[in-house]
Enzyme design. Structure first.
Site, PDB file in Angstrom:
ATOM      1  N   VAL A  99       0.869  -1.174   0.000  1.00  0.00           N
ATOM      2  CA  VAL A  99       0.000   0.000   0.000  1.00  0.00           C
ATOM      3  C   VAL A  99       0.906   1.224   0.000  1.00  0.00           C
ATOM      4  O   VAL A  99       1.902   1.258   0.729  1.00  0.00           O
ATOM      5  CB  VAL A  99      -0.903   0.030   1.251  1.00  0.00           C
ATOM      6  N   CYS A 100       0.561   2.217  -0.824  1.00  0.00           N
ATOM      7  CA  CYS A 100       1.262   3.497  -0.798  1.00  0.00           C
ATOM      8  C   CYS A 100       2.759   3.260  -1.047  1.00  0.00           C
ATOM      9  O   CYS A 100       3.132   2.461  -1.900  1.00  0.00           O
ATOM     10  CB  CYS A 100       0.963   4.163   0.549  1.00  0.00           C
ATOM     11  N   THR A 101       3.627   3.898  -0.297  1.00  0.00           N
ATOM     12  CA  THR A 101       5.062   3.741  -0.536  1.00  0.00           C
ATOM     13  C   THR A 101       5.618   2.425   0.002  1.00  0.00           C
ATOM     14  O   THR A 101       6.836   2.212  -0.030  1.00  0.00           O
ATOM     15  CB  THR A 101       5.851   4.915   0.072  1.00  0.00           C
ATOM     16  N   GLY A 102       4.753   1.545   0.452  1.00  0.00           N
ATOM     17  CA  GLY A 102       5.193   0.175   0.724  1.00  0.00           C
ATOM     18  C   GLY A 102       5.815  -0.437  -0.526  1.00  0.00           C
ATOM     19  O   GLY A 102       6.696  -1.303  -0.437  1.00  0.00           O
TER      20      GLY A 102
END
Lengths: 210, 210
Positions: A99-102
């Protein structure tokens, strides 16, 4: 079915808890929050602490991996126990997701070399620099890898993942259970829709966290 | 500006963390998770623990109150420190809000007597029995009281609340910051949209948590 959510200092709370709320409702699923060491972990905006129940070493081969984003991950990209864990766990996972900058962590682990993937809209250049091919969709599925756009997109991703793990019916039931029939009060949830001055405001504000 | 999120055993994680992710980004806001006693608090689906940083007594008069739902609150409705705290804090709050069945706690505290309010779609009868007037909108604003529908609706509510606390611009910026441009994978987020058999499935499944 073991689902692992690895967290770290300054991860974004909703990146992890959106998918958690969805995935913890899958019959037979065991969701575990992991960290380098078990114990309290502070979120990106510093006013909330979640508890990691186990260490990364405790759960080396979960079926499903969900890696949240957050500004705290930038210092983990070069070399870290988390990136090593992702690289190794990905070898045996059924699904590897972010998720996101994961997705920056997935890319640092070599999971996204030459692979279409998404991230927070502010981090597309960082993702490209790590070898992935940034895509603009909200949820990008390529083989066993699913990446989601910024923060709230983890809910959409997790519902898609539930459909893959079980069935459309179970995913629909969970969507209804969390009453996910969104009505955002503004048309400003993506840079292509938000007014230009709002995009600028957020771009500037983000620098305080970096 | 003090924003209090009181939690309790078996509250729903996303009910609290959706609004947290939004409200903790408001300039000058201090969000505090409270519980009867400070320390770890387990969420409804039992696989995640959040930390309450302070006791209810530590923060008697926050400007903003956000009460999450969760099956754990049914045993708190008759008489509890939490209901007493809500009743008292509401006297001086600027905004009193709830997500999902958090509205049952507001109602038990007398905040919703004869007031239009919403809750999780499965709990409308319970809300009515406590003296409120159940409404079908996703976010219901009446005076200084805002109630949200089930679980994920807390994100919509919190963005509306940010607009009231600050400005539409700040709310839009936060919506863009969390990339809240939802794309639910199914049309099943409310009982009026979901297939009849899915509504039945969830109604039956909910009984295991009660």
């Amino acid at each position: 079915m073991d689902i692992a959510i690895p967290i770290y200092d300054r991860f974004a709370a909703l990146d992890a808890v959106g998918p958690y709320e969805v995935l913890s409702r899958v019959p037979g699923a065991k969701v575990t929050f992991l960290a380098e060491q078990p114990g309290p972990v502070k979120t990106e905006t510093r006013m909330l602490t979640l508890v990691a129940e186990a260490s990364l070493a405790d759960l080396p081969s979960p079926e499903v991996i969900v890696v949240p984003g957050g500004f705290g991950n930038r210092e983990l990209l070069e070399a870290s126990g988390l990136v090593d864990w992702i690289r190794s766990a990905h070898e045996t996972s059924t699904w590897t997701t972010s998720v996101c900058t994961g997705s920056l962590l997935l890319a640092a682990a070599g999971v996204l070399d030459g692979v279409d993937a998404t991230t927070h809209w502010l981090a597309r250049d960082e993702l490209r620099a790590l070898g992935a091919l940034p895509a603009e969709e909200r949820v990008v599925e390529r083989g066993k890898v699913i990446t989601a756009a910024g923060v709230s997109a983890g809910i959409d991703m997790a519902l898609t993942l539930v459909a893959r793990l079980t069935s459309d019916e179970v995913a629909q039931a969970i969507q209804l259970g969390i009453e996910y029939d969104p009505e955002p009060p503004f048309e400003s949830g993506s840079p292509s829709k938000a007014p230009g001055e709002i995009v600028e405001l957020v771009t500037t504000a983000a620098k305080q966290y970096a």
